[in-house]
Design a protein around this motif. Structure first.
Motif, PDB file in Angstrom:
ATOM      1  N   PHE A  86      13.935  -3.118   0.505  1.00 23.01           N
ATOM      2  CA  PHE A  86      14.344  -3.207  -0.902  1.00 23.01           C
ATOM      3  C   PHE A  86      14.956  -1.889  -1.368  1.00 23.01           C
ATOM      4  O   PHE A  86      15.947  -1.878  -2.105  1.00 23.01           O
ATOM      5  CB  PHE A  86      13.142  -3.551  -1.771  1.00 23.01           C
ATOM      6  N   SER A  87      14.372  -0.791  -0.914  1.00 26.77           N
ATOM      7  CA  SER A  87      14.880   0.525  -1.300  1.00 26.77           C
ATOM      8  C   SER A  87      16.297   0.740  -0.789  1.00 26.77           C
ATOM      9  O   SER A  87      17.172   1.211  -1.527  1.00 26.77           O
ATOM     10  CB  SER A  87      13.941   1.611  -0.755  1.00 26.77           C
ATOM     11  N   LEU A  89      18.444  -1.595   0.125  1.00 28.00           N
ATOM     12  CA  LEU A  89      19.347  -2.606  -0.422  1.00 28.00           C
ATOM     13  C   LEU A  89      19.759  -2.271  -1.849  1.00 28.00           C
ATOM     14  O   LEU A  89      20.923  -2.427  -2.232  1.00 28.00           O
ATOM     15  CB  LEU A  89      18.676  -3.980  -0.384  1.00 28.00           C
ATOM     16  N   SER A  90      18.812  -1.796  -2.662  1.00 28.63           N
ATOM     17  CA  SER A  90      19.085  -1.503  -4.064  1.00 28.63           C
ATOM     18  C   SER A  90      19.573  -0.076  -4.294  1.00 28.63           C
ATOM     19  O   SER A  90      20.148   0.230  -5.337  1.00 28.63           O
ATOM     20  CB  SER A  90      17.816  -1.737  -4.899  1.00 28.63           C
ATOM     21  N   ASN A  92      17.602   2.284  -4.768  1.00 28.78           N
ATOM     22  CA  ASN A  92      16.582   2.891  -5.619  1.00 28.78           C
ATOM     23  C   ASN A  92      15.355   3.247  -4.768  1.00 28.78           C
ATOM     24  O   ASN A  92      14.645   2.357  -4.288  1.00 28.78           O
ATOM     25  CB  ASN A  92      16.183   1.919  -6.734  1.00 28.78           C
ATOM     26  N   LYS A  93      15.111   4.527  -4.572  1.00 29.71           N
ATOM     27  CA  LYS A  93      14.016   4.980  -3.725  1.00 29.71           C
ATOM     28  C   LYS A  93      12.753   5.316  -4.512  1.00 29.71           C
ATOM     29  O   LYS A  93      11.794   5.839  -3.957  1.00 29.71           O
ATOM     30  CB  LYS A  93      14.451   6.203  -2.907  1.00 29.71           C
TER      31      LYS A  93
END
Length: 322
Positions: A86-87, A89-90, A92-93
């Motif tokens: 998810f990190s 892909l987005s 956003n870490k």
């Protein structure tokens, strides 16, 4: 910390997982690589579970524990890799403090449970090789259920104390975690509280969860090797050791990485935790089903039968359709 100093601090509400580096090209490459690893891990472990359930001759203590290990690896891998994917892909870490504690709690519980489960599996192999006549009566269904349940329950209880202690720490300074998931030592390192006691308890609990199972596993395999060496036939020795070599390979890979990160003394010049943690968080769940499948005669035979059934069913369905 005085009240005035506390007022000058900013309370951290989220952490930044730095992972393996930055850059659009690198993030895309890592996303594809970890997505592939995750898909193979889930499919392979589900495949092991399906084989255990659908083949009656695999319903033995050894494969019962292997099925438990496959379930554990699915949970273990999902806890780490889904958040990482998810990190990437987005882009956003960031991760909230509560989410970080939750991820660490389940990671610690599942890691401890795996330590106990691997020890139980080594004990099962010890009884099978060193006491074959007494094996069916000693490793009965009731004991298998008790050992399996004890492994899961002990793992989840052991990390509850650590998670509670870490969650009570104050985080009011830097919020960048030099890791790809929320782990104890990287989080403790960011705290602005006195972390001496928490760090000590973390090392003690990690030692209790890993060293006794490791020593039990090591002792079991010492007895197994001695017993195998006493077998007069070379063919018999090879056949007996083949039933244990898969588990031994997994144990060496898992315990080496766990003991390196959590139990051995830590120094500022130590190897990056990212590099070692990859072994027990990402590679072990991937290679476990592959090792047991490719190096185990019973599993390969069950696979051939399962494929045969599927082909026969497909052929029958095609004939009916015509």
């Amino acid at each position: 910390m005085t009240k005035q100093e506390w007022k000058n601090k900013t309370v951290v509400t989220e952490f930044i997982l730095l992972g393996f580096g930055n850059g659009p090209g690198l993030d895309c490459l890592l996303f594809l690589m970890f997505l592939s690893i995750y898909i193979v891990t889930i499919i392979a472990n589900i495949f092991i579970i399906v084989l255990m359930v659908t083949n009656w001759h695999l319903r033995t203590p050894m494969y019962f524990f292997l099925g438990n290990l496959a379930c554990l690896e699915i949970c273990y891998s999902s806890n780490i890799l889904l958040r990482m994917l998810f990190s990437y892909l987005s882009g956003n870490k960031s991760i909230s403090v509560n989410e970080c504690f939750t991820q660490y709690y389940f990671f610690g519980c599942l890691a401890a449970a795996e330590c106990y489960l691997l020890a139980v599996m080594s004990y099962d192999r010890y009884l099978a090789v060193c006491h074959p006549l007494h094996y069916p009566s000693r490793m009965n269904g009731k004991l298998c259920l008790q050992l399996g349940a004890a492994s899961w329950i002990s793992g989840f209880l052991s990390n509850s104390i650590l998670t509670l202690l870490i969650s009570n720490l104050d985080f009011c300074g830097p919020n960048e975690i030099e890791h790809f998931f929320c782990d104890s030592f990287p989080m403790i390192k960011l705290s602005c509280s006195d972390t001496h006691v928490v760090g000590l308890v973390t090392s003690v609990v990690a030692g209790v969860c890993s060293l006794p199972p490791f020593l039990l596993t090591f002792s079991s395999y010492l007895y197994i090797i001695v017993t195998i060496m006493r077998i007069p036939s070379a063919t018999g020795r090879k056949k007996t050791f083949s039933t244990c070599s898969s588990h031994l390979t997994v144990v060496i890979l898992f315990y080496w990485s766990i003991l390196t990160v959590y139990v051995l003394p830590h120094h500022d010049t130590q190897i990056s935790p990212n590099k070692v943690s990859v072994f027990y968080t990402i590679l072990t769940p991937l290679v476990n089903p592959l090792i047991y499948s490719l190096r185990n005669r019973e599993v390969k035979e069950a696979l051939r039968k399962q494929i045969g059934k599927l082909l026969a069913f497909r052929g029958l369905f095609s004939v009916k359709k015509k």
